[in-house]
Design a protein around this motif. Structure first.
Motif, PDB file in Angstrom:
ATOM      1  N   PRO A  11     -29.073 -61.265   1.035  1.00 44.53           N
ATOM      2  CA  PRO A  11     -28.113 -60.783   0.044  1.00 44.53           C
ATOM      3  C   PRO A  11     -26.722 -61.383   0.169  1.00 44.53           C
ATOM      4  O   PRO A  11     -25.940 -61.352  -0.785  1.00 44.53           O
ATOM      5  N   GLY A  12     -26.371 -61.904   1.333  1.00 41.06           N
ATOM      6  CA  GLY A  12     -25.034 -62.490   1.468  1.00 41.06           C
ATOM      7  C   GLY A  12     -24.490 -62.475   2.880  1.00 41.06           C
ATOM      8  O   GLY A  12     -23.824 -63.416   3.308  1.00 41.06           O
ATOM      9  N   ALA A  13     -24.758 -61.417   3.622  1.00 41.71           N
ATOM     10  CA  ALA A  13     -24.239 -61.311   4.988  1.00 41.71           C
ATOM     11  C   ALA A  13     -24.956 -62.284   5.916  1.00 41.71           C
ATOM     12  O   ALA A  13     -26.186 -62.393   5.890  1.00 41.71           O
ATOM     13  N   LEU A  14     -24.192 -62.982   6.732  1.00 42.83           N
ATOM     14  CA  LEU A  14     -24.766 -63.953   7.666  1.00 42.83           C
ATOM     15  C   LEU A  14     -25.807 -63.328   8.584  1.00 42.83           C
ATOM     16  O   LEU A  14     -26.856 -63.910   8.851  1.00 42.83           O
ATOM     17  N   SER A 112     -33.972 -58.858   0.376  1.00 43.86           N
ATOM     18  CA  SER A 112     -33.606 -58.778  -1.046  1.00 43.86           C
ATOM     19  C   SER A 112     -32.484 -57.769  -1.265  1.00 43.86           C
ATOM     20  O   SER A 112     -32.239 -56.887  -0.435  1.00 43.86           O
ATOM     21  N   ALA A 113     -31.823 -57.888  -2.407  1.00 42.72           N
ATOM     22  CA  ALA A 113     -30.670 -57.034  -2.706  1.00 42.72           C
ATOM     23  C   ALA A 113     -31.042 -55.559  -2.771  1.00 42.72           C
ATOM     24  O   ALA A 113     -30.246 -54.696  -2.396  1.00 42.72           O
ATOM     25  N   TYR A 114     -32.251 -55.245  -3.226  1.00 42.38           N
ATOM     26  CA  TYR A 114     -32.617 -53.829  -3.313  1.00 42.38           C
ATOM     27  C   TYR A 114     -32.734 -53.213  -1.927  1.00 42.38           C
ATOM     28  O   TYR A 114     -32.364 -52.051  -1.704  1.00 42.38           O
ATOM     29  N   GLN A 115     -33.207 -54.002  -0.958  1.00 43.51           N
ATOM     30  CA  GLN A 115     -33.306 -53.508   0.411  1.00 43.51           C
ATOM     31  C   GLN A 115     -31.916 -53.332   1.023  1.00 43.51           C
ATOM     32  O   GLN A 115     -31.631 -52.322   1.675  1.00 43.51           O
ATOM     33  N   ALA A 116     -31.058 -54.314   0.797  1.00 47.52           N
ATOM     34  CA  ALA A 116     -29.705 -54.240   1.339  1.00 47.52           C
ATOM     35  C   ALA A 116     -28.920 -53.083   0.721  1.00 47.52           C
ATOM     36  O   ALA A 116     -28.136 -52.415   1.410  1.00 47.52           O
ATOM     37  N   PHE A 123     -30.204 -44.609   2.066  1.00 49.15           N
ATOM     38  CA  PHE A 123     -31.247 -43.855   1.384  1.00 49.15           C
ATOM     39  C   PHE A 123     -32.602 -44.538   1.521  1.00 49.15           C
ATOM     40  O   PHE A 123     -32.687 -45.771   1.601  1.00 49.15           O
ATOM     41  N   GLU A 124     -33.655 -43.729   1.528  1.00 53.51           N
ATOM     42  CA  GLU A 124     -35.028 -44.226   1.437  1.00 53.51           C
ATOM     43  C   GLU A 124     -35.450 -44.149  -0.023  1.00 53.51           C
ATOM     44  O   GLU A 124     -35.118 -43.180  -0.718  1.00 53.51           O
ATOM     45  N   LEU A 125     -36.167 -45.145  -0.494  1.00 48.69           N
ATOM     46  CA  LEU A 125     -36.543 -45.185  -1.911  1.00 48.69           C
ATOM     47  C   LEU A 125     -37.938 -44.627  -2.174  1.00 48.69           C
ATOM     48  O   LEU A 125     -38.392 -44.607  -3.311  1.00 48.69           O
ATOM     49  N   SER A 160     -38.811 -45.250  -8.369  1.00 48.56           N
ATOM     50  CA  SER A 160     -37.593 -45.980  -8.010  1.00 48.56           C
ATOM     51  C   SER A 160     -37.644 -47.329  -8.714  1.00 48.56           C
ATOM     52  O   SER A 160     -38.493 -48.164  -8.406  1.00 48.56           O
ATOM     53  N   LEU A 161     -36.752 -47.510  -9.666  1.00 48.65           N
ATOM     54  CA  LEU A 161     -36.756 -48.712 -10.501  1.00 48.65           C
ATOM     55  C   LEU A 161     -35.561 -49.580 -10.147  1.00 48.65           C
ATOM     56  O   LEU A 161     -34.406 -49.156 -10.284  1.00 48.65           O
ATOM     57  N   CYS A 162     -35.824 -50.790  -9.681  1.00 54.14           N
ATOM     58  CA  CYS A 162     -34.762 -51.718  -9.286  1.00 54.14           C
ATOM     59  C   CYS A 162     -34.681 -52.833 -10.308  1.00 54.14           C
ATOM     60  O   CYS A 162     -35.656 -53.568 -10.503  1.00 54.14           O
ATOM     61  N   LEU A 163     -33.536 -52.944 -10.958  1.00 55.36           N
ATOM     62  CA  LEU A 163     -33.375 -53.915 -12.036  1.00 55.36           C
ATOM     63  C   LEU A 163     -32.405 -55.025 -11.639  1.00 55.36           C
ATOM     64  O   LEU A 163     -31.227 -54.782 -11.379  1.00 55.36           O
ATOM     65  N   TYR A 164     -32.921 -56.225 -11.619  1.00 58.88           N
ATOM     66  CA  TYR A 164     -32.125 -57.418 -11.381  1.00 58.88           C
ATOM     67  C   TYR A 164     -31.711 -58.030 -12.727  1.00 58.88           C
ATOM     68  O   TYR A 164     -32.297 -57.738 -13.762  1.00 58.88           O
TER      69      TYR A 164
END
Length: 250
Positions: A11-14, A112-116, A123-125, A160-164
């Motif tokens: 997602p972005g963090a090293l 992935s961003a949804y995990q991050a 929260f747990e999804l 749980s709906l994750c929209l990119y």
């Protein structure tokens, strides 16, 4: 053989990159990276003499020409994608073209961003009796989607709906979702999650579009619509003392 490594930057963090991903970066002779979606800090992992090629202004054909040419020169190449390259990474056409040239490809997954986002919020999804399903999808947008995967059908499950890739269409998205989820259903809005300037907030579904417009979100934004984002005391049976399983028989 010297395969081209398609690497997920996460997602972005090293420190959210996999060890394998970092190893490939540190030994790369050429870095072909998605500069519009990846923080520049990640490119500091490569060698001082590594050639860095930005792709934000390049077409697929131009990127492939670079990859093929550098491979013919015997270079170790990393094609760096944001998040997980197997999710909206447009890597299929790259792999096919490279394979046509007799070039092997190694894929290294990324967080992935949804995990991050779920981790950042704590929260747990997947919660018993609420939802055990996570759907990863996006708004129809310019490239469209199969009709069998329209947002109405996905929303009707109420999981749980994750929209990119949906910020540009957020008003339409909200108008559809509100027919299936309660207006107070929590929505996590995450912009540039784990970047130094990340912004993340949970709002009611009814304020999803308004909040996005106020923050002028048009890209690098993820939405998680989920009843699990409400704090509760639902307990999994996995650790329930009355529940037996293979490793904890009655």
């Amino acid at each position: 053989m010297n395969p081209i490594a398609i690497v997920g930057a996460g997602p972005g963090a090293l420190d959210l990159m996999t060890v394998r991903a970092q190893r490939r970066l540190k030994t790369a002779d050429v870095l072909v990276w998605t500069d519009s979606l990846i923080p520049v800090q990640i490119t500091t992992l490569v060698k001082d003499d590594c050639e860095k090629i930005q792709t934000s202004s390049l077409t697929l054909e131009e990127i492939l020409l670079v990859l093929i040419q550098k491979h013919k020169e015997g270079k170790k190449i990393v094609r760096l994608h944001d998040g997980d390259p197997c999710l909206y990474g447009a890597i299929s056409e790259q792999i096919c073209r490279l394979n046509d040239e007799g070039i092997e490809v190694e894929i290294i997954p990324g967080v992935s961003a949804y995990q991050a986002t779920a981790a950042t919020l704590g929260f747990e999804l997947t919660i018993p009796d609420l939802t055990q399903t996570i759907i990863l999808s996006r708004a129809d947008g310019r490239t469209g989607k199969p009709k069998k995967e329209n947002l109405q059908k996905l929303a009707s499950i109420q999981s749980s709906l994750c929209l990119y890739l949906s910020a540009r269409h957020v008003e339409e998205v909200q108008s559809i979702l509100i027919n299936y989820y309660h207006v107070d259903t929590p929505v996590a809005i995450a912009h540039r999650i784990t970047w130094p300037d990340e912004w993340v907030k949970i709002v009611p579904l009814s304020e999803m579009a308004k909040t996005s417009k106020e923050k002028k979100l048009i890209r690098t934004t993820l939405y998680i619509i989920s009843p699990t984002l409400k704090i509760g005391n639902k307990r999994s049976k996995l650790y329930d003392p009355t529940h037996s399983h293979l490793f904890r028989p009655k």
